[in-house]
Design a protein around this motif. Structure first.
Motif, PDB file in Angstrom:
ATOM      1  N   THR A 155       6.196  24.977  37.199  1.00  0.00           N
ATOM      2  CA  THR A 155       7.551  24.986  36.458  1.00  0.00           C
ATOM      3  C   THR A 155       7.319  24.027  35.405  1.00  0.00           C
ATOM      4  O   THR A 155       8.137  24.246  34.148  1.00  0.00           O
ATOM      5  CB  THR A 155       8.815  24.943  37.478  1.00  0.00           C
ATOM      6  OG1 THR A 155       8.610  25.948  38.431  1.00  0.00           O
ATOM      7  CG2 THR A 155      10.011  25.172  36.931  1.00  0.00           C
ATOM      8  N   LEU A 156       7.467  22.764  35.759  1.00  0.00           N
ATOM      9  CA  LEU A 156       7.159  21.790  34.643  1.00  0.00           C
ATOM     10  C   LEU A 156       6.303  22.017  33.652  1.00  0.00           C
ATOM     11  O   LEU A 156       6.687  21.822  32.411  1.00  0.00           O
ATOM     12  CB  LEU A 156       7.032  20.359  35.185  1.00  0.00           C
ATOM     13  CG  LEU A 156       6.955  19.150  34.250  1.00  0.00           C
ATOM     14  CD1 LEU A 156       8.313  19.071  33.409  1.00  0.00           C
ATOM     15  CD2 LEU A 156       6.873  17.825  35.029  1.00  0.00           C
ATOM     16  N   ASN A 157       5.205  22.658  34.047  1.00  0.00           N
ATOM     17  CA  ASN A 157       4.035  22.821  33.121  1.00  0.00           C
ATOM     18  C   ASN A 157       4.620  23.558  31.955  1.00  0.00           C
ATOM     19  O   ASN A 157       4.452  23.756  30.699  1.00  0.00           O
ATOM     20  CB  ASN A 157       2.786  23.645  33.555  1.00  0.00           C
ATOM     21  CG  ASN A 157       1.869  22.491  34.141  1.00  0.00           C
ATOM     22  OD1 ASN A 157       2.465  21.917  35.162  1.00  0.00           O
ATOM     23  ND2 ASN A 157       0.784  22.364  33.702  1.00  0.00           N
ATOM     24  N   ALA A 158       5.541  24.535  32.388  1.00  0.00           N
ATOM     25  CA  ALA A 158       6.301  25.664  31.394  1.00  0.00           C
ATOM     26  C   ALA A 158       7.295  24.915  30.669  1.00  0.00           C
ATOM     27  O   ALA A 158       7.325  25.225  29.631  1.00  0.00           O
ATOM     28  CB  ALA A 158       6.870  26.864  32.304  1.00  0.00           C
ATOM     29  N   VAL A 159       7.861  24.061  31.175  1.00  0.00           N
ATOM     30  CA  VAL A 159       8.808  23.366  30.587  1.00  0.00           C
ATOM     31  C   VAL A 159       8.413  22.470  29.315  1.00  0.00           C
ATOM     32  O   VAL A 159       8.884  22.741  28.329  1.00  0.00           O
ATOM     33  CB  VAL A 159       9.849  22.530  31.361  1.00  0.00           C
ATOM     34  CG1 VAL A 159      10.613  21.525  30.496  1.00  0.00           C
ATOM     35  CG2 VAL A 159      10.786  23.325  32.237  1.00  0.00           C
ATOM     36  N   ILE A 160       7.375  21.723  29.668  1.00  0.00           N
ATOM     37  CA  ILE A 160       6.571  20.933  28.688  1.00  0.00           C
ATOM     38  C   ILE A 160       6.107  22.034  27.610  1.00  0.00           C
ATOM     39  O   ILE A 160       5.914  21.438  26.464  1.00  0.00           O
ATOM     40  CB  ILE A 160       5.772  20.217  29.363  1.00  0.00           C
ATOM     41  CG1 ILE A 160       6.253  19.062  30.345  1.00  0.00           C
ATOM     42  CG2 ILE A 160       4.742  19.507  28.233  1.00  0.00           C
ATOM     43  CD1 ILE A 160       5.085  18.168  30.984  1.00  0.00           C
TER      44      ILE A 160
ATOM     45  N   PHE B  38       7.875  22.326  24.373  1.00  0.00           N
ATOM     46  CA  PHE B  38       7.802  21.771  23.372  1.00  0.00           C
ATOM     47  C   PHE B  38       6.577  21.013  22.791  1.00  0.00           C
ATOM     48  O   PHE B  38       6.461  20.396  21.681  1.00  0.00           O
ATOM     49  CB  PHE B  38       8.799  20.544  23.917  1.00  0.00           C
ATOM     50  CG  PHE B  38      10.031  20.567  24.412  1.00  0.00           C
ATOM     51  CD1 PHE B  38      11.132  20.700  23.567  1.00  0.00           C
ATOM     52  CD2 PHE B  38      10.228  20.952  25.661  1.00  0.00           C
ATOM     53  CE1 PHE B  38      12.297  20.861  24.039  1.00  0.00           C
ATOM     54  CE2 PHE B  38      11.623  20.990  25.933  1.00  0.00           C
ATOM     55  CZ  PHE B  38      12.673  21.147  25.002  1.00  0.00           C
ATOM     56  N   ALA B  39       5.515  21.288  23.476  1.00  0.00           N
ATOM     57  CA  ALA B  39       4.120  21.015  23.317  1.00  0.00           C
ATOM     58  C   ALA B  39       3.046  21.832  23.356  1.00  0.00           C
ATOM     59  O   ALA B  39       3.267  22.661  24.707  1.00  0.00           O
ATOM     60  CB  ALA B  39       3.632  19.413  23.664  1.00  0.00           C
ATOM     61  N   ASP B  40       2.122  21.956  22.868  1.00  0.00           N
ATOM     62  CA  ASP B  40       1.050  22.868  23.030  1.00  0.00           C
ATOM     63  C   ASP B  40      -0.202  22.018  23.940  1.00  0.00           C
ATOM     64  O   ASP B  40      -0.709  20.886  23.305  1.00  0.00           O
ATOM     65  CB  ASP B  40       0.300  23.227  21.788  1.00  0.00           C
ATOM     66  CG  ASP B  40       1.104  24.177  20.984  1.00  0.00           C
ATOM     67  OD1 ASP B  40       1.885  24.840  21.554  1.00  0.00           O
ATOM     68  OD2 ASP B  40       1.159  24.120  19.900  1.00  0.00           O
ATOM     69  N   LEU B  41      -0.235  22.273  25.093  1.00  0.00           N
ATOM     70  CA  LEU B  41      -1.048  21.690  26.005  1.00  0.00           C
ATOM     71  C   LEU B  41      -2.457  22.513  26.246  1.00  0.00           C
ATOM     72  O   LEU B  41      -2.464  23.661  26.234  1.00  0.00           O
ATOM     73  CB  LEU B  41      -0.464  21.432  27.348  1.00  0.00           C
ATOM     74  CG  LEU B  41       0.701  20.611  27.551  1.00  0.00           C
ATOM     75  CD1 LEU B  41       1.224  20.928  28.917  1.00  0.00           C
ATOM     76  CD2 LEU B  41       0.579  19.343  27.024  1.00  0.00           C
ATOM     77  N   THR B  42      -3.574  21.555  26.416  1.00  0.00           N
ATOM     78  CA  THR B  42      -4.827  22.370  26.519  1.00  0.00           C
ATOM     79  C   THR B  42      -5.048  22.349  28.038  1.00  0.00           C
ATOM     80  O   THR B  42      -4.040  22.153  28.653  1.00  0.00           O
ATOM     81  CB  THR B  42      -5.998  21.219  26.107  1.00  0.00           C
ATOM     82  OG1 THR B  42      -5.799  20.120  26.804  1.00  0.00           O
ATOM     83  CG2 THR B  42      -5.788  20.928  24.569  1.00  0.00           C
TER      84      THR B  42
ATOM     85  N   LEU C   1      16.914  18.469  19.274  1.00  0.00           N
ATOM     86  CA  LEU C   1      15.504  19.007  19.248  1.00  0.00           C
ATOM     87  C   LEU C   1      15.249  20.078  20.434  1.00  0.00           C
ATOM     88  O   LEU C   1      14.742  20.938  20.413  1.00  0.00           O
ATOM     89  CB  LEU C   1      14.659  17.794  19.914  1.00  0.00           C
ATOM     90  CG  LEU C   1      14.294  16.927  18.715  1.00  0.00           C
ATOM     91  CD1 LEU C   1      13.541  15.716  19.181  1.00  0.00           C
ATOM     92  CD2 LEU C   1      13.533  17.562  17.426  1.00  0.00           C
ATOM     93  N   ILE C   2      16.529  20.293  21.288  1.00  0.00           N
ATOM     94  CA  ILE C   2      16.448  21.394  22.272  1.00  0.00           C
ATOM     95  C   ILE C   2      16.265  22.665  21.685  1.00  0.00           C
ATOM     96  O   ILE C   2      15.925  23.536  22.128  1.00  0.00           O
ATOM     97  CB  ILE C   2      17.680  21.167  23.252  1.00  0.00           C
ATOM     98  CG1 ILE C   2      17.155  21.772  24.550  1.00  0.00           C
ATOM     99  CG2 ILE C   2      18.622  21.242  22.695  1.00  0.00           C
ATOM    100  CD1 ILE C   2      18.309  21.632  25.537  1.00  0.00           C
ATOM    101  N   SER C   3      16.884  22.495  20.432  1.00  0.00           N
ATOM    102  CA  SER C   3      17.142  23.866  19.933  1.00  0.00           C
ATOM    103  C   SER C   3      15.539  24.502  19.274  1.00  0.00           C
ATOM    104  O   SER C   3      15.356  25.573  19.054  1.00  0.00           O
ATOM    105  CB  SER C   3      17.917  23.867  18.527  1.00  0.00           C
ATOM    106  OG  SER C   3      17.262  22.861  17.441  1.00  0.00           O
ATOM    107  N   HIS C   4      14.696  23.619  19.286  1.00  0.00           N
ATOM    108  CA  HIS C   4      13.105  23.805  18.929  1.00  0.00           C
ATOM    109  C   HIS C   4      12.347  24.087  20.152  1.00  0.00           C
ATOM    110  O   HIS C   4      11.410  24.610  19.992  1.00  0.00           O
ATOM    111  CB  HIS C   4      12.637  22.717  18.309  1.00  0.00           C
ATOM    112  CG  HIS C   4      13.180  22.254  16.909  1.00  0.00           C
ATOM    113  ND1 HIS C   4      13.307  22.951  15.943  1.00  0.00           N
ATOM    114  CD2 HIS C   4      14.035  21.019  16.937  1.00  0.00           C
ATOM    115  CE1 HIS C   4      13.970  22.339  14.723  1.00  0.00           C
ATOM    116  NE2 HIS C   4      14.357  21.178  15.284  1.00  0.00           N
ATOM    117  N   ALA C   5      13.134  24.155  21.389  1.00  0.00           N
ATOM    118  CA  ALA C   5      12.253  24.636  22.714  1.00  0.00           C
ATOM    119  C   ALA C   5      11.694  26.230  22.432  1.00  0.00           C
ATOM    120  O   ALA C   5      12.546  27.131  22.046  1.00  0.00           O
ATOM    121  CB  ALA C   5      13.031  24.448  23.792  1.00  0.00           C
ATOM    122  N   GLY C   6      10.559  26.327  22.950  1.00  0.00           N
ATOM    123  CA  GLY C   6      10.337  27.606  22.769  1.00  0.00           C
ATOM    124  C   GLY C   6      10.922  28.473  24.123  1.00  0.00           C
ATOM    125  O   GLY C   6      10.605  27.957  25.361  1.00  0.00           O
TER     126      GLY C   6
END
Length: 350
Positions: free
Chosen positions: A256-261, A264-268, A45-50
């Motif tokens: 930094t963690l916000n960017a990592v997450i 993989f996921a769209d955060l509001t 799944l890491i290959s799907h990371a933005g």
């Protein structure tokens, strides 16, 4: 004040990088083995990371380190050159990465500053000031994060893990209480009542079973008095610069963690703020970790705090987060340390 050079050099040992690396890898492998839902496909799944979000995370880390470099240069009254400031920050981060979080790298930082040409009393004062500033951020930011999160700063765990969830809150409040007490005492000692602090140390070590530490208490009291003199007469501009720099580096560290997450996921916006707040809570909890750089402890806490945002991507995001925020400082420290030792021991005579 004396510096135990051998003890510091034992801490600044490139071979120590293997301890936190193995701890971190061990926890991740254990999580993989005990995850019945984990498959080879999920590891891919890491290959799907933005890619854009991951590049943003690296850019934020670079900006954070520039902020640290700027702050230490301002704190020292520009006694450090830009190159010396880079060495100090990289080795300080390395020391923090190879020592337990509860110990920290402050003692090593004093040694590094001293070897970079800062007088020993000043080095003590500068290291203490940065530690107090960082702790003040925690003390102020944690209640704000808890209040603004609407009670969600602590993760909601499944019924089977409710006991562990309660333990998280207990660990947090113990750690937060200790940080608050330390910050209050050291702030009063450094900025207001250094002689009263020395008197308290001497009185405390007058008790029978504490007398063996009386000599050390007198020395620590003298060091605090010496350190407090370094900041007398500093104008508001000095305090504003280092306060803003401290705010900047910690906001950057957490985003930094916000960017990592986000890779993989769209955060509001509200979810971004919740992730940020949970990091503050998790970080304070990690500060009482007995492992080097909270290695293993951080990887274990990550799914509890952020698994709800990442779901199937939790494990790979966990690995990436530590890969970009922790392990680079182990590698850079191990690479930079030999050159720095040659520089300060063979080319300088502080």
């Amino acid at each position: 004040m004396n510096v135990d050079t051998q003890k510091v050099l034992k801490t600044l040992n490139p071979r120590k990088v293997w301890i936190p690396v193995l701890l971190g890898i061990g926890i991740v492998v254990a999580m993989m083995l005990f995850d019945d839902n984990l498959t080879a496909d999920k590891l891919l799944l890491i290959s799907h990371a933005g890619g854009g979000s991951l590049l943003l995370a690296l850019l934020i880390i670079l900006c954070r380190d520039i902020g640290y470099i700027y702050r230490i240069r301002i704190v020292t009254g520009k006694q450090l050159s830009w190159m010396s400031s880079v060495y100090v920050i990289l080795l300080w981060e390395f020391a923090s990465a190879v020592t337990p979080s509860v110990v920290g790298g402050t003692a090593v930082a004093i040694f590094i500053l001293w070897k970079e040409g800062i007088k020993l009393g000043q080095a003590l004062a500068y290291a203490m000031l940065t530690a107090i500033l960082d702790n003040m951020f925690f003390v102020v930011a944690a209640p704000i994060a808890i209040l603004l999160s609407g009670g969600q700063a602590f993760p909601r765990l499944e019924a089977a893990n409710l006991q562990f969830g309660g333990s998280l809150e207990v660990l947090f409040y113990i750690s937060y209480g200790l940080i608050t007490l330390y910050t209050l005492v050291m702030s009063l000692a450094l900025f207001s009542k250094p002689r009263a602090f020395k008197w308290l140390l001497i009185k405390a070590t007058s008790i029978g079973f504490l007398r063996r530490w009386r000599h050390g208490a007198v020395n620590r009291g003298n060091e605090i008095i010496m350190a407090s003199r370094q900041f007398r007469g500093r104008g508001w501009e000095f305090w504003a610069k280092i306060a803003l720099a401290t705010l900047f580096v910690w906001i950057a560290r957490y985003f930094t963690l916000n960017a990592v997450i986000s890779a993989f996921a769209d955060l509001t916006l509200s979810e971004h703020l919740l992730v940020f707040g949970r990091q503050i809570v998790m970080w304070i909890t990690m500060l009482i970790s007995p492992t080097p750089g909270s290695s293993g402890f951080a990887e274990g806490l990550f799914p509890q705090f952020f698994g709800a945002f990442l779901l199937d991507y939790t494990l790979v995001a966990n690995i990436l987060w530590r890969m970009v925020t922790y392990y680079p400082y182990l590698i850079l420290g191990a690479l930079v340390l030999p050159r720095w030792l040659q520089r300060v021991f063979l080319q300088k005579n502080p």
